[in-house]
Design a protein around this motif. Structure first.
Motif, PDB file in Angstrom:
ATOM      1  N   MET A   1       0.813  -1.203   0.000  1.00 20.21           N
ATOM      2  CA  MET A   1       0.000   0.000   0.000  1.00 20.21           C
ATOM      3  C   MET A   1       0.847   1.252   0.000  1.00 20.21           C
ATOM      4  N   SER A   2       2.046   1.163   0.511  1.00 19.70           N
ATOM      5  CA  SER A   2       2.929   2.320   0.539  1.00 19.70           C
ATOM      6  C   SER A   2       4.366   1.832   0.504  1.00 19.70           C
ATOM      7  N   LYS A   3       5.276   2.776   0.262  1.00 20.50           N
ATOM      8  CA  LYS A   3       6.691   2.416   0.194  1.00 20.50           C
ATOM      9  C   LYS A   3       7.179   1.844   1.522  1.00 20.50           C
ATOM     10  N   LYS A   4       6.660   2.373   2.645  1.00 22.99           N
ATOM     11  CA  LYS A   4       7.117   1.868   3.935  1.00 22.99           C
ATOM     12  C   LYS A   4       6.655   0.425   4.166  1.00 22.99           C
ATOM     13  N   SER A   5       5.498   0.050   3.603  1.00 27.85           N
ATOM     14  CA  SER A   5       5.050  -1.342   3.712  1.00 27.85           C
ATOM     15  C   SER A   5       6.010  -2.270   2.983  1.00 27.85           C
ATOM     16  N   VAL A   6       6.448  -1.832   1.800  1.00 24.90           N
ATOM     17  CA  VAL A   6       7.371  -2.646   1.008  1.00 24.90           C
ATOM     18  C   VAL A   6       8.725  -2.751   1.708  1.00 24.90           C
ATOM     19  N   VAL A   7       9.177  -1.645   2.302  1.00 31.79           N
ATOM     20  CA  VAL A   7      10.446  -1.670   3.044  1.00 31.79           C
ATOM     21  C   VAL A   7      10.351  -2.624   4.227  1.00 31.79           C
ATOM     22  N   PHE A   8       9.241  -2.552   4.953  1.00 32.12           N
ATOM     23  CA  PHE A   8       9.035  -3.455   6.081  1.00 32.12           C
ATOM     24  C   PHE A   8       9.011  -4.907   5.595  1.00 32.12           C
ATOM     25  N   GLY A   9       8.394  -5.133   4.446  1.00 29.59           N
ATOM     26  CA  GLY A   9       8.375  -6.472   3.878  1.00 29.59           C
ATOM     27  C   GLY A   9       9.755  -6.985   3.539  1.00 29.59           C
ATOM     28  N   SER A  10      10.627  -6.097   3.071  1.00 29.50           N
ATOM     29  CA  SER A  10      11.987  -6.525   2.728  1.00 29.50           C
ATOM     30  C   SER A  10      12.755  -6.945   3.979  1.00 29.50           C
ATOM     31  N   ILE A  11      12.446  -6.328   5.110  1.00 29.78           N
ATOM     32  CA  ILE A  11      13.062  -6.744   6.378  1.00 29.78           C
ATOM     33  C   ILE A  11      12.531  -8.101   6.795  1.00 29.78           C
ATOM     34  N   LEU A  12      11.227  -8.272   6.696  1.00 28.82           N
ATOM     35  CA  LEU A  12      10.614  -9.547   7.081  1.00 28.82           C
ATOM     36  C   LEU A  12      11.121 -10.705   6.224  1.00 28.82           C
ATOM     37  N   ARG A  13      11.375 -10.418   4.955  1.00 33.29           N
ATOM     38  CA  ARG A  13      11.795 -11.478   4.024  1.00 33.29           C
ATOM     39  C   ARG A  13      13.064 -12.191   4.514  1.00 33.29           C
ATOM     40  N   LYS A  14      13.898 -11.496   5.251  1.00 30.64           N
ATOM     41  CA  LYS A  14      15.136 -12.095   5.750  1.00 30.64           C
ATOM     42  C   LYS A  14      14.852 -13.253   6.716  1.00 30.64           C
ATOM     43  N   TYR A 239      -6.726   1.310  -2.509  1.00 30.71           N
ATOM     44  CA  TYR A 239      -6.577   0.331  -1.447  1.00 30.71           C
ATOM     45  C   TYR A 239      -7.519   0.627  -0.280  1.00 30.71           C
ATOM     46  N   GLU A 240      -7.926   1.894  -0.145  1.00 31.29           N
ATOM     47  CA  GLU A 240      -8.886   2.236   0.905  1.00 31.29           C
ATOM     48  C   GLU A 240     -10.285   1.763   0.543  1.00 31.29           C
ATOM     49  N   GLN A 241     -10.585   1.707  -0.751  1.00 33.72           N
ATOM     50  CA  GLN A 241     -11.839   1.075  -1.168  1.00 33.72           C
ATOM     51  C   GLN A 241     -11.843  -0.390  -0.737  1.00 33.72           C
ATOM     52  N   MET A 242     -10.702  -1.050  -0.887  1.00 34.78           N
ATOM     53  CA  MET A 242     -10.571  -2.444  -0.469  1.00 34.78           C
ATOM     54  C   MET A 242     -10.714  -2.573   1.038  1.00 34.78           C
ATOM     55  N   ASN A 243     -10.050  -1.704   1.796  1.00 34.02           N
ATOM     56  CA  ASN A 243     -10.171  -1.740   3.246  1.00 34.02           C
ATOM     57  C   ASN A 243     -11.626  -1.597   3.676  1.00 34.02           C
ATOM     58  N   ALA A 244     -12.342  -0.676   3.019  1.00 29.60           N
ATOM     59  CA  ALA A 244     -13.733  -0.428   3.381  1.00 29.60           C
ATOM     60  C   ALA A 244     -14.598  -1.653   3.149  1.00 29.60           C
ATOM     61  N   LEU A 245     -14.458  -2.276   1.990  1.00 29.90           N
ATOM     62  CA  LEU A 245     -15.332  -3.415   1.718  1.00 29.90           C
ATOM     63  C   LEU A 245     -15.002  -4.607   2.617  1.00 29.90           C
ATOM     64  N   TYR A 246     -13.732  -4.748   3.018  1.00 27.88           N
ATOM     65  CA  TYR A 246     -13.381  -5.819   3.954  1.00 27.88           C
ATOM     66  C   TYR A 246     -14.071  -5.635   5.293  1.00 27.88           C
ATOM     67  N   VAL A 247     -13.878  -4.470   5.897  1.00 27.10           N
ATOM     68  CA  VAL A 247     -14.396  -4.278   7.253  1.00 27.10           C
ATOM     69  C   VAL A 247     -15.913  -4.197   7.257  1.00 27.10           C
ATOM     70  N   MET A 248     -16.516  -3.724   6.169  1.00 26.76           N
ATOM     71  CA  MET A 248     -17.972  -3.681   6.115  1.00 26.76           C
ATOM     72  C   MET A 248     -18.574  -5.081   6.167  1.00 26.76           C
ATOM     73  N   HIS A 249     -17.880  -6.051   5.625  1.00 26.21           N
ATOM     74  CA  HIS A 249     -18.395  -7.421   5.654  1.00 26.21           C
ATOM     75  C   HIS A 249     -18.039  -8.138   6.960  1.00 26.21           C
ATOM     76  N   THR A 250     -16.780  -8.092   7.334  1.00 25.47           N
ATOM     77  CA  THR A 250     -16.359  -8.898   8.489  1.00 25.47           C
ATOM     78  C   THR A 250     -16.721  -8.268   9.818  1.00 25.47           C
ATOM     79  N   LEU A 251     -16.923  -6.954   9.848  1.00 27.94           N
ATOM     80  CA  LEU A 251     -17.229  -6.277  11.109  1.00 27.94           C
ATOM     81  C   LEU A 251     -18.649  -5.724  11.137  1.00 27.94           C
ATOM     82  N   ALA A 252     -19.520  -6.229  10.270  1.00 26.28           N
ATOM     83  CA  ALA A 252     -20.925  -5.823  10.309  1.00 26.28           C
ATOM     84  C   ALA A 252     -21.505  -6.166  11.680  1.00 26.28           C
ATOM     85  N   GLY A 253     -22.173  -5.213  12.284  1.00 27.84           N
ATOM     86  CA  GLY A 253     -22.753  -5.462  13.593  1.00 27.84           C
ATOM     87  C   GLY A 253     -21.886  -5.020  14.752  1.00 27.84           C
ATOM     88  N   THR A 254     -20.784  -4.340  14.476  1.00 34.09           N
ATOM     89  CA  THR A 254     -19.923  -3.847  15.554  1.00 34.09           C
ATOM     90  C   THR A 254     -20.185  -2.362  15.790  1.00 34.09           C
TER      91      THR A 254
END
Length: 420
Positions: A1-14, A239-254
């Motif tokens: 979603m952002s450059k910092k996510s990719v950088v964090f992923g490169s650390i995790l890959r190790k 990606y925020e459209q994606m975030n919205a549709l995820y939480v609208m389904h899994t967190l319906a009723g919260t």
């Protein structure tokens, strides 16, 4: 979603060969990001967006913590799980998390080496590979439905089997017929029995009723927001459209989603900006940073004002008759119907929201999206609503053809009157 996510992923890959250490670092990073999004959100962005971005990360963070977690598909009845204190996490969302860090190749490779067909949707292959990898703790239960995707049954069974976790499949017949409701209702009661076995407690129907009361209010708010969307909009990244549709389904009723729906109304009421071009997105957008993000940037002249999957799940649930109304919600979901019904639903939505055009992203491996795109294009053409079908992968960033996507979108926007 952002450059910092990719950088964090490169650390995790190790630490890809050390799942326990990988998990610890990922959990620490997700915990910090969850805190940042809650306490230090961007005050220049709409409150609704800040909330759904926080909830999307929080959902995955809770799954990493591993206490009272259920892996679900997008259209599972999460209300039953929420009532017992379980935290549902979208398995597709876990795939998206891996993709946002450019790490999806690791679980995809693991899935392939374990015999998972490369023709299967990468959302499913990535979540299965992540389960094989064991970088997420064992869930208490895995729940899915047959709605939308024929691969759900096999994929989620694989996830459950790899963890040795209880598995429950809700069979929702296609056709959206009232006579299907008792059949689905019986399955929901069977799921409740399984939840009681897992939790060693009687199912809290009073808490379920409360969650459905919150959901009822949320649905009412979203319909109010939809009226405002006719002439207004708020700036959102894809990606925020994606975030919205995820939480609208899994967190319906919260309560959290109820709060978000209230924020959406206030944000739209206060909106003073409107894009030159308003687009309706069909199916789902890619989750990783890609060429489309820049084209449909909130700072540009062309905005995606909503995704169709914001609206498919809305149903007037009844707290006084919770199980039957949840069964009806599943049976009458537009995605459980025919492509003709979906087409009419989308045409009505496009007309109502006064959009300039629609973009359908046909995700490779998804038979539902690819199979229906041709029909939808013909329906939109008949209604003289510009329609563009894009094909690609929502998860595997290595498969992106950035140049081709940009060329096709640019030509489409030129038809709509957008000049670069």
């Amino acid at each position: 979603m952002s450059k910092k996510s990719v950088v964090f992923g490169s650390i995790l890959r190790k630490f890809k060969d050390d799942p326990a250490r990988f998990r610890r670092i990922l959990k620490a990073g997700m915990g910090l990001e969850t805190l940042r999004r809650k306490k230090f959100s961007d005050k220049n962005r709409p409150a609704f967006i800040n909330t759904i971005n926080h909830l999307a990360v929080l959902e995955v963070f809770k799954a990493l913590k591993g206490n009272n977690v259920a892996w679900v598909n997008l259209l599972a009845p999460s209300e039953l799980l929420l009532a017992t204190g379980m935290s549902p996490v979208s398995a597709e969302g876990i795939s998206g998390t891996m993709s946002s860090m450019h790490l999806e190749d690791l679980p995809l490779s693991l899935a392939s080496s374990n015999g998972i067909s490369s023709s299967l949707c990468t959302f499913h292959r990535t979540s299965i590979g992540t389960a094989f990898w064991k970088v997420f703790p064992k869930p208490d239960i895995v729940v899915t439905t047959t709605i939308l995707c024929d691969g759900n049954a096999g994929s989620f069974y694989k996830i459950a089997k790899s963890y040795g976790a209880p598995f429950f499949l809700i069979d929702v017949p296609r056709g959206r017929k009232p006579e299907y409701v008792p059949y689905v209702e019986r399955q929901l009661y069977q799921l409740i029995e399984l939840i009681e076995e897992i939790t060693a407690r009687k199912f809290p129907f009073d808490k379920l009723a409360q969650h459905l009361e919150w959901e009822k209010q949320t649905v009412e708010n979203l319909y109010r927001a939809r009226k405002l969307l006719i002439s207004k909009s708020i700036p959102m990244h894809l990606y925020e459209q994606m975030n919205a549709l995820y939480v609208m389904h899994t967190l319906a009723g919260t309560k959290e989603l109820l709060t978000a729906s209230q924020e959406l109304i206030r944000d739209l009421e206060a909106s003073q900006t409107s894009p030159d071009i308003r687009l309706l997105w069909l199916h789902i957008p890619p989750y990783y940073d890609n060429a489309l993000f820049e084209t449909f940037s909130p700072t540009g002249k062309t905005w995606v004002v909503t995704d169709e999957l914001w609206w498919d799940w809305l149903y007037p649930v009844r707290p006084e008759d919770p199980i039957k109304s949840l069964a009806e919600k599943l049976v009458f979901n537009i995605e459980a119907g025919s492509v003709q019904e979906r087409g009419q639903f989308l045409i009505n939505l496009a007309r109502e929201l006064n959009v300039s055009g629609a973009i359908h992203f046909s995700h490779w491996g998804c038979r539902q999206s690819s199979g229906g795109a041709g029909y939808l294009k013909s329906v939109f053409s008949q209604e003289k609503i510009p329609f563009l079908e894009l094909t690609g992968d929502c998860v595997d960033h290595n498969s992106e053809s950035a140049g081709q996507l940009k060329t096709r979108v640019s030509a489409f926007l030129e038809i709509l009157g957008v000049k670069e």
